[in-house]
Design a protein around this motif. Structure first.
Motif, PDB file in Angstrom:
ATOM      1  N   ASN A 254      -3.637  12.884   1.894  1.00 10.73           N
ATOM      2  CA  ASN A 254      -3.048  14.083   2.497  1.00 10.73           C
ATOM      3  C   ASN A 254      -1.690  14.404   1.884  1.00 10.73           C
ATOM      4  O   ASN A 254      -1.363  15.566   1.622  1.00 10.73           O
ATOM      5  CB  ASN A 254      -2.924  13.905   4.016  1.00 10.73           C
ATOM      6  CG  ASN A 254      -4.266  14.004   4.719  1.00 10.73           C
ATOM      7  OD1 ASN A 254      -5.108  14.810   4.328  1.00 10.73           O
ATOM      8  ND2 ASN A 254      -4.460  13.207   5.759  1.00 10.73           N
ATOM      9  N   LYS A 255      -0.883  13.362   1.635  1.00  7.06           N
ATOM     10  CA  LYS A 255       0.439  13.572   1.055  1.00  7.06           C
ATOM     11  C   LYS A 255       0.347  14.100  -0.379  1.00  7.06           C
ATOM     12  O   LYS A 255       1.183  14.897  -0.812  1.00  7.06           O
ATOM     13  CB  LYS A 255       1.238  12.258   1.070  1.00  7.06           C
ATOM     14  CG  LYS A 255       1.679  11.826   2.464  1.00  7.06           C
ATOM     15  CD  LYS A 255       2.489  10.539   2.391  1.00  7.06           C
ATOM     16  CE  LYS A 255       2.970  10.116   3.768  1.00  7.06           C
ATOM     17  NZ  LYS A 255       3.733   8.834   3.715  1.00  7.06           N
TER      18      LYS A 255
ATOM     19  N   LEU B 211      -4.728   4.145   5.292  1.00  6.27           N
ATOM     20  CA  LEU B 211      -3.633   4.383   4.355  1.00  6.27           C
ATOM     21  C   LEU B 211      -4.103   5.280   3.201  1.00  6.27           C
ATOM     22  O   LEU B 211      -3.356   6.159   2.744  1.00  6.27           O
ATOM     23  CB  LEU B 211      -3.117   3.053   3.810  1.00  6.27           C
ATOM     24  CG  LEU B 211      -1.932   3.127   2.843  1.00  6.27           C
ATOM     25  CD1 LEU B 211      -0.710   3.703   3.544  1.00  6.27           C
ATOM     26  CD2 LEU B 211      -1.616   1.747   2.275  1.00  6.27           C
ATOM     27  N   GLN B 212      -5.335   5.084   2.753  1.00  5.42           N
ATOM     28  CA  GLN B 212      -5.883   5.926   1.690  1.00  5.42           C
ATOM     29  C   GLN B 212      -5.933   7.393   2.125  1.00  5.42           C
ATOM     30  O   GLN B 212      -5.597   8.302   1.353  1.00  5.42           O
ATOM     31  CB  GLN B 212      -7.300   5.456   1.322  1.00  5.42           C
ATOM     32  CG  GLN B 212      -7.368   4.082   0.689  1.00  5.42           C
ATOM     33  CD  GLN B 212      -7.226   4.117  -0.823  1.00  5.42           C
ATOM     34  OE1 GLN B 212      -6.848   5.126  -1.402  1.00  5.42           O
ATOM     35  NE2 GLN B 212      -7.521   2.997  -1.474  1.00  5.42           N
ATOM     36  N   VAL B 213      -6.337   7.612   3.361  1.00  4.78           N
ATOM     37  CA  VAL B 213      -6.412   8.985   3.886  1.00  4.78           C
ATOM     38  C   VAL B 213      -5.012   9.593   3.998  1.00  4.78           C
ATOM     39  O   VAL B 213      -4.786  10.761   3.627  1.00  4.78           O
ATOM     40  CB  VAL B 213      -7.118   8.999   5.253  1.00  4.78           C
ATOM     41  CG1 VAL B 213      -7.010  10.382   5.912  1.00  4.78           C
ATOM     42  CG2 VAL B 213      -8.583   8.617   5.094  1.00  4.78           C
ATOM     43  N   THR B 214      -4.053   8.808   4.480  1.00  5.34           N
ATOM     44  CA  THR B 214      -2.671   9.292   4.588  1.00  5.34           C
ATOM     45  C   THR B 214      -2.107   9.655   3.222  1.00  5.34           C
ATOM     46  O   THR B 214      -1.487  10.709   3.035  1.00  5.34           O
ATOM     47  CB  THR B 214      -1.789   8.214   5.247  1.00  5.34           C
ATOM     48  OG1 THR B 214      -2.306   7.911   6.551  1.00  5.34           O
ATOM     49  CG2 THR B 214      -0.360   8.694   5.378  1.00  5.34           C
ATOM     50  N   ALA B 215      -2.329   8.764   2.248  1.00  9.39           N
ATOM     51  CA  ALA B 215      -1.841   9.021   0.886  1.00  9.39           C
ATOM     52  C   ALA B 215      -2.520  10.253   0.294  1.00  9.39           C
ATOM     53  O   ALA B 215      -1.885  11.045  -0.414  1.00  9.39           O
ATOM     54  CB  ALA B 215      -2.084   7.801   0.009  1.00  9.39           C
TER      55      ALA B 215
ATOM     56  N   THR C  37      -9.678  13.560   1.012  1.00 12.31           N
ATOM     57  CA  THR C  37      -9.617  12.354   1.850  1.00 12.31           C
ATOM     58  C   THR C  37     -10.900  11.534   1.760  1.00 12.31           C
ATOM     59  O   THR C  37     -10.858  10.302   1.777  1.00 12.31           O
ATOM     60  CB  THR C  37      -9.343  12.730   3.315  1.00 12.31           C
ATOM     61  OG1 THR C  37     -10.339  13.659   3.765  1.00 12.31           O
ATOM     62  CG2 THR C  37      -7.968  13.355   3.464  1.00 12.31           C
ATOM     63  N   VAL C  38     -12.052  12.195   1.685  1.00 10.42           N
ATOM     64  CA  VAL C  38     -13.321  11.473   1.573  1.00 10.42           C
ATOM     65  C   VAL C  38     -13.373  10.690   0.269  1.00 10.42           C
ATOM     66  O   VAL C  38     -13.780   9.517   0.230  1.00 10.42           O
ATOM     67  CB  VAL C  38     -14.519  12.445   1.668  1.00 10.42           C
ATOM     68  CG1 VAL C  38     -15.819  11.741   1.296  1.00 10.42           C
ATOM     69  CG2 VAL C  38     -14.620  13.030   3.064  1.00 10.42           C
ATOM     70  N   LEU C  39     -12.921  11.312  -0.815  1.00  7.12           N
ATOM     71  CA  LEU C  39     -12.918  10.639  -2.113  1.00  7.12           C
ATOM     72  C   LEU C  39     -12.037   9.405  -2.094  1.00  7.12           C
ATOM     73  O   LEU C  39     -12.443   8.326  -2.529  1.00  7.12           O
ATOM     74  CB  LEU C  39     -12.439  11.604  -3.199  1.00  7.12           C
ATOM     75  CG  LEU C  39     -12.194  10.998  -4.586  1.00  7.12           C
ATOM     76  CD1 LEU C  39     -13.469  10.394  -5.142  1.00  7.12           C
ATOM     77  CD2 LEU C  39     -11.616  12.038  -5.539  1.00  7.12           C
TER      78      LEU C  39
ATOM     79  N   GLY D 167       0.803  -1.211   0.000  1.00  9.29           N
ATOM     80  CA  GLY D 167       0.000   0.000   0.000  1.00  9.29           C
ATOM     81  C   GLY D 167       0.834   1.257   0.000  1.00  9.29           C
ATOM     82  O   GLY D 167       0.535   2.229  -0.714  1.00  9.29           O
ATOM     83  N   THR D 168       1.911   1.269   0.782  1.00  7.12           N
ATOM     84  CA  THR D 168       2.777   2.442   0.858  1.00  7.12           C
ATOM     85  C   THR D 168       3.496   2.680  -0.460  1.00  7.12           C
ATOM     86  O   THR D 168       3.676   3.825  -0.901  1.00  7.12           O
ATOM     87  CB  THR D 168       3.813   2.264   1.990  1.00  7.12           C
ATOM     88  OG1 THR D 168       3.125   1.982   3.213  1.00  7.12           O
ATOM     89  CG2 THR D 168       4.648   3.516   2.162  1.00  7.12           C
ATOM     90  N   TRP D 169       3.888   1.586  -1.112  1.00  7.50           N
ATOM     91  CA  TRP D 169       4.547   1.714  -2.411  1.00  7.50           C
ATOM     92  C   TRP D 169       3.595   2.350  -3.424  1.00  7.50           C
ATOM     93  O   TRP D 169       3.975   3.254  -4.175  1.00  7.50           O
ATOM     94  CB  TRP D 169       5.001   0.339  -2.889  1.00  7.50           C
ATOM     95  CG  TRP D 169       5.574   0.337  -4.269  1.00  7.50           C
ATOM     96  CD1 TRP D 169       6.743   0.909  -4.691  1.00  7.50           C
ATOM     97  CD2 TRP D 169       4.990  -0.259  -5.437  1.00  7.50           C
ATOM     98  NE1 TRP D 169       6.928   0.703  -6.025  1.00  7.50           N
ATOM     99  CE2 TRP D 169       5.869  -0.011  -6.517  1.00  7.50           C
ATOM    100  CE3 TRP D 169       3.821  -0.986  -5.661  1.00  7.50           C
ATOM    101  CZ2 TRP D 169       5.605  -0.466  -7.806  1.00  7.50           C
ATOM    102  CZ3 TRP D 169       3.554  -1.445  -6.941  1.00  7.50           C
ATOM    103  CH2 TRP D 169       4.442  -1.177  -7.998  1.00  7.50           C
ATOM    104  N   MET D 170       2.334   1.921  -3.440  1.00  4.21           N
ATOM    105  CA  MET D 170       1.353   2.496  -4.361  1.00  4.21           C
ATOM    106  C   MET D 170       1.034   3.941  -3.999  1.00  4.21           C
ATOM    107  O   MET D 170       0.804   4.779  -4.874  1.00  4.21           O
ATOM    108  CB  MET D 170       0.073   1.662  -4.348  1.00  4.21           C
ATOM    109  CG  MET D 170       0.225   0.285  -4.962  1.00  4.21           C
ATOM    110  SD  MET D 170      -1.315  -0.653  -4.951  1.00  4.21           S
ATOM    111  CE  MET D 170      -2.302   0.338  -6.041  1.00  4.21           C
ATOM    112  N   ALA D 171       1.047   4.253  -2.703  1.00  6.91           N
ATOM    113  CA  ALA D 171       0.722   5.611  -2.258  1.00  6.91           C
ATOM    114  C   ALA D 171       1.790   6.617  -2.663  1.00  6.91           C
ATOM    115  O   ALA D 171       1.553   7.829  -2.617  1.00  6.91           O
ATOM    116  CB  ALA D 171       0.537   5.636  -0.745  1.00  6.91           C
TER     117      ALA D 171
END
Length: 547
Positions: free
Chosen positions: A471-472, A465-469, A477-479, A427-431
């Motif tokens: 923000n970065k 993880l989706q929310v963290t990505a 974030t909702v989307l 997940g982090t790699w994709m983010a």
């Protein structure tokens, strides 16, 4: 204690991701390429995930195996607990003959098997998804389609393909409620956003179903009805999720879409191309009255018997709705017991304790127990004795024996990957894709559901993880959180858990690979569409759709 490491291979997130993906690659190659039985492929993939966790990520062996045991337990409870009790209710209707009555009632709407596939696999399956979820609609609708004359393999493919658009709001919107908890976002807002994505998917699913049944001719001759069904479902799902109630989105949408099909068929009757049989079929030890009626060749069932055939589903709706009332739900929730999985002690890459070892034993609020209660009431409504009910329960367990092994093995695999850090690495790699993550976001949800068989688990896995990505990458974030759930619904049809349930239901144990190859292209095609939609919604083109 074990602390997760994101990049154990050469301190590279890319190389580590390749190794972390090995268990998934092995699982899908064995299923789709080698055509291995799902339970065996799942056990082998589990062994690979344990090897990667221990020898690549440096996870202590005891911690890795404990994570696997927790996953296996979670696979049985609550997931299999829901499926077993839902299929038990179905088997009760089979033993009394009322399943045949229900089948004939559906068949009476139209003898065109293409429209029957839409009505049963899509609309009725969506209702089952709304109430129980977790594989129940696949198991029940596939058997119903076989009873109407469909070949087992095609019935399984239809049931799996239809089980997409309703999934995010399944089990009274459990995936979205879970997503709200792990992301800190409002579940109502998340539900509204999902309700602006999956309705677009719903528009196309019935069209795909008639294409699967009858190819180009099916599309040419039945596309208006299929399109109206999808549009009615999508519109109702959108309105309910955005303005009425997120948990009731699928209940309303399924009933509206079914009503739309019935209305269109009544107003625009068409000659059937290949009429499906409406007599005989699935009943096991039917009563003499039902047997005589079947042999008579199409005599209408008495209204009282038709009402009793629909009664189990009315009972299920009533039980689930009552249990969703805040006062009732809070009382039932007092029986919930939460504990840490013995011996499992995990922290994330930053040293923060993980919630994964926490096991919730919510034995009164889980849909499985509520389904059991609905089954007990159904016994009384249909006049089923205790002995017959127990035999039906044993039949259910025998029917699902290989599926039980598969589901427990796959969830054990998922928990080992989650606990060791393999999932977070991927997940982090994709983010790290920056703004392009809006296009990749659905893939993460798809991956989570494909592995765990549950959109709920996928949201637990990747929601934060989706929310963290987001923000970065300066994305909404909702989307991104909602897209995880919307993308996840498309992984449902290729998950080994659902494949095993479908194969068990239609009597194709060991042929999960054949089913997988028939559905994987549709899954990837829908996923590409969801990636495109997510990408456009992150820009000014469709950004107005984000609440």
């Amino acid at each position: 204690m074990y602390q997760q490491v994101l990049d154990p291979v050469a301190d590279s997130l890319g190389w580590s991701s390749l190794v972390a993906a090995l268990p998934l690659a092995v699982l899908f190659v064995l299923l789709g390429g080698v055509r291995m039985r799902a339970w065996l492929a799942s056990l082998i993939a589990l062994a690979v995930s344990l090897a990667v966790a221990i020898w690549t990520y440096g996870m202590p062996a005891d911690q890795a195996f404990l994570a696997g045991t927790e996953g296996a337990a979670f696979g049985f409870y609550p997931i299999l607990w829901i499926v077993i009790n839902a299929l038990w209710v179905y088997n009760i209707t089979v033993t009394t003959g009322h399943f045949d009555v229900l089948r004939r009632s559906f068949a009476s709407v139209s003898d065109d098997n293409r429209l029957q596939a839409v009505l049963i696999a899509f609309s009725f399956g969506a209702l089952l998804e709304a109430l129980a979820g977790f594989g129940t609609p696949v198991a029940v609708t596939s058997v119903m389609l076989i009873a109407l004359g469909f070949q087992p393999l095609k019935a399984a493919v239809l049931a799996l393909t239809a089980n997409t658009a309703p999934v995010a709001f399944g089990a009274m919107a459990t995936p979205i409620l879970t997503l709200g908890k792990v992301t800190g976002e409002s579940s109502d807002t998340l539900g509204a956003m999902v309700g602006r994505q999956t309705p677009i998917l719903a528009l196309f699913v019935p069209l795909v179903l008639v294409a699967i049944v009858d190819g180009k001719r099916g599309l040419r001759e039945t596309w208006p009805t299929a399109l109206i069904c999808g549009a009615a479902f999508g519109a109702a799902q959108y309105v309910t999720a955005n303005f009425i109630s997120v948990p009731l989105a699928d209940v309303v949408a399924s009933l509206v879409s079914a009503a739309a099909v019935v209305l269109v068929v009544r107003l625009r009757p068409r000659p059937s191309v290949r009429p499906a049989p409406v007599a005989g079929g699935a009943a096991d030890e039917p009563t003499p009255e039902f047997a005589a009626r079947v042999e008579s060749g199409g005599e209408r069932d008495p209204r009282a018997e038709v009402a009793r055939a629909y009664a189990p589903y009315a009972i299920i709706i009533a039980v689930f709705v009552i249990c969703q009332i805040d006062a009732v739900k809070s009382r039932l929730d007092k029986a919930t017991r939460t504990f840490s999985w013995p011996g499992l002690d995990l922290t994330g890459p930053t040293g923060k304790p993980l919630s994964l070892p926490t096991f919730n034993f919510n034995y009164l609020t889980t849909p499985g127990t509520q389904m059991l209660v609905a089954g007990l009431i159904t016994m009384a409504a249909l006049g089923v004795g205790l002995g017959k009910a127990l035999r039906a329960y044993w039949t259910t367990l025998v029917q699902l024996k290989w599926a039980i092994i598969t589901v427990m093995a796959v969830l054990a695999l998922a928990f080992v990957m989650n606990a060791s850090g393999q999932t977070v690495t991927l997940g982090t790699w994709m983010a790290g894709a920056g703004g392009a993550f809006a296009v990749l976001s659905p893939i993460l949800g798809w991956l989570g559901t494909a592995v765990t068989g549950s959109d709920t688990s996928s949201n637990s896995l990747f929601g934060a993880l989706q929310v963290t990505a987001a923000n970065k990458a300066d994305l909404d974030t909702v989307l991104m959180a909602a897209t995880n759930s919307s993308g996840g619904v498309l992984g449902k049809m290729v998950s080994p858990q659902n494949l095993a349930i479908a194969a068990a239901a239609v009597g194709l144990d060991g042929r999960e690979g054949d089913i997988f190859r028939r559905v994987v292209l549709w899954s990837l095609l829908f996923l590409a569409g969801m990636c495109l939609l997510s990408g456009l919604q992150s820009t000014g083109v469709l950004g107005w759709m984000v609440p």
